[in-house]
Each structure stands twice: as C-alpha cells, then as structure tokens.
Design a protein around this motif. Sequence first.
Motif, PDB file in Angstrom:
ATOM      1  N   ASP A  63     -48.108  19.046 -48.833  1.00  0.00           N
ATOM      2  CA  ASP A  63     -48.030  19.069 -50.296  1.00  0.00           C
ATOM      3  C   ASP A  63     -46.604  19.296 -50.798  1.00  0.00           C
ATOM      4  OD1 ASP A  63     -50.636  18.426 -50.709  1.00  0.00           O
ATOM      5  OD2 ASP A  63     -51.298  20.433 -51.336  1.00  0.00           O
ATOM      6  N   TRP A  97     -43.993  27.964 -53.278  1.00  0.00           N
ATOM      7  CA  TRP A  97     -44.839  28.387 -52.171  1.00  0.00           C
ATOM      8  C   TRP A  97     -44.240  29.683 -51.586  1.00  0.00           C
ATOM      9  CZ3 TRP A  97     -44.444  23.144 -53.312  1.00  0.00           C
ATOM     10  CH2 TRP A  97     -45.644  22.456 -53.436  1.00  0.00           C
ATOM     11  N   THR A 118     -43.121  28.420 -45.716  1.00  0.00           N
ATOM     12  CA  THR A 118     -43.621  27.079 -46.025  1.00  0.00           C
ATOM     13  C   THR A 118     -42.462  26.113 -46.236  1.00  0.00           C
ATOM     14  OG1 THR A 118     -45.649  27.922 -47.022  1.00  0.00           O
ATOM     15  CG2 THR A 118     -44.955  25.705 -47.674  1.00  0.00           C
ATOM     16  N   THR A 146     -52.707  20.432 -45.889  1.00  0.00           N
ATOM     17  CA  THR A 146     -52.116  20.304 -47.230  1.00  0.00           C
ATOM     18  C   THR A 146     -50.964  21.279 -47.432  1.00  0.00           C
ATOM     19  OG1 THR A 146     -53.778  21.827 -48.129  1.00  0.00           O
ATOM     20  CG2 THR A 146     -54.271  19.471 -48.234  1.00  0.00           C
ATOM     21  N   GLY A 147     -51.060  22.477 -46.825  1.00  0.00           N
ATOM     22  CA  GLY A 147     -49.997  23.459 -46.994  1.00  0.00           C
ATOM     23  C   GLY A 147     -48.668  23.013 -46.418  1.00  0.00           C
TER      24      GLY A 147
END
Length: 326
Positions: free
Chosen positions: A29, A99, A103, A25-26
């Motif tokens: 997303d 984030w 990321t 998910t990181g």
Amino acid sequence: MISEARIDEITNALFDGLKFPSEPTGLYDPLRYMIRIGGKRIRPRLCLTAYSLYRDYISDDVLEPVAALEVFHTFTLIHDDIMDCSPLRRGMPTVWKKWDNDTAILSGDVMLIDAYMRIGRAPRFAAAQVMDLFSRTAAQVCEGQQYDMEFEKVPEVPMAEYERMIGLKTAVLLACSAEMGAILGNAPEEDCELLYKYGYELGMAFQVADDYLDAFGDSKVFGKPIGGDIVENKKSWLLLKALEKTDDRRGLLDLMDLPVDTPERRDFKIAKVKAVYEALGVNDDARAEVVRFSARATDAVRNLHIGALKKEMLCRFADKLVGRAK
C-alpha cells in the motif's frame, strides 16, 4: 518523431496503470500511495524524450525500464524522508509518518527490488547496457545521500564538495534517464554519451534552481512553503555562495541558528537570511548558475546526430524544467 503531447499521454497512462502485488497490503500500500501522489515524472519523461529522438513508435518492452526510473526515484524519497524526519511530501504525509519507520524502510526496500525487476525486462539487445548504467547510477545516488548526511554534521562545506554531492544525488539519475532512452532507442554510442552529459548538466541546473526557488519562488508554483532550507539550516547553494562572499561569516551562521519554534520566529529568520542573500547578490548568482549549467546541457545537444526539430525538443524540455529560475 513522437510528439511531446504523446510522450506526456504515455507517461500518464503508464503510472496511472502501474501495478504492484496486492498482498501483503501493509507492504505494498505505501508503494501505491507514493506513486499516486507522484510529481512531474521528470525522469521517465526525459527517458522517453531521448528514446523518441531515434524511434517513431514507443514499444511496450521499453515501458518497464522507463517505469523503473520513477520507481527507483520514489524509493529514494521514502528513505530520504525517514533520514530527514520529513513529515510531508508533496503536501501529503510521508510514508513513515502515515504508517511507521519500519514499514517505510521495508516498503522502500521492496520498491528498490521492484525497480530492478522492471530494469530486468528491458529489450534483450539493450539489457546488459541498461542494467550496468542503472546499477552504477543507483550506487552513485546512495553515495550522494551519504555525503549529504555528512554535510549536516559540519558547519561549512566548500562549494566544490556541494556540487559533487548534488551531482551524485540529483544529476546522475537525470543523466541515466537520458542515456537509457538513447540506449533503448539504439542510438549511436556518441549520442548516448552526449545525452548523458545533457542530463547531468540539466540535473545540476535543476538542483540549483530548486535551491533558488526554495527561497525566492512562489509557494503556489513551487509546491511547498518558501524558506524550508533556511528553516532547516540546510546547506543550500545559496547559503554556501553567501558564505563565500560575505565579510561576516559568523553573523550569517548565527542567523542560520535562530530559533523557529513559532510562526513569527520562523518568518523572522527567513526574512533576515533572505535579506543577506539579496544584499550579497547570491539570488542573482544562483540564477546565473542555472543559466550556466543549462548552457552546458544545450552545448551537448548541438553535437547530437539528430535533426534541428529534435534538438529543439530537448531545449524545450530543459526550459520547462528550470525556466522559472532563469
């Protein structure tokens, strides 16, 4: 002919339903986040508009390369925001801000890969041509970004160099979108070339219009605060034209160096620089330049091997894109 309303409906459905892997998910997303806060989807709409000139039905196998155009554009925004240290994108926190830098870099990278995967799913008859066009364009966009970064390090930039930069950074992707639609629609080679020119000239008009609206637009319509380029000392079309026309170049450059550390100082700087622009008439010059580039796009449309109604659709697309700055 596929209607503009139908193109809008298909575009909206395409991005409402766009899927990315669920894990990790990181990584994914941020992609979902950026697509969710997306803008007008100009590039896929243009691609589908060009496609519709030669086909009466939008088949599923063209939607993946169409989506790739927006995915690639979104990748460039994620990385541009890191380089520009921009905290907001379309009124929402940018990926690096929401984030972190690492990321944002990695999510941008995988977004570029995702775009290429979608390009690779183009119909077989058009696959090689679409891949070549897209890859060439992707490299040119990076070249434009490099020139843009280099311009930040010098006090002045000739207008010809600025226009080369925006041609690479902005116009070629619109040109690619228009030509890709024609290729997917199996258009004649001459029409593919004309639609590339249409998209390129429209992209040039779009960027000059954007520079103009940044200073003289309505913030509610423009979608972001007015005067951002002035506050950030960006070398916009208006600034470079003003430097060409003014007898007091040093005075204008000094104004651009004014501090903006309080709301009052920010507003003061914007007002002062805009007053110089208006006194020199560069606001009118910018609008005239939008008209000039738009006319070049229209000239390309005239020579297409399509009917009058379809040509009118391209002219309406151009007017919707840049009409507020004419």
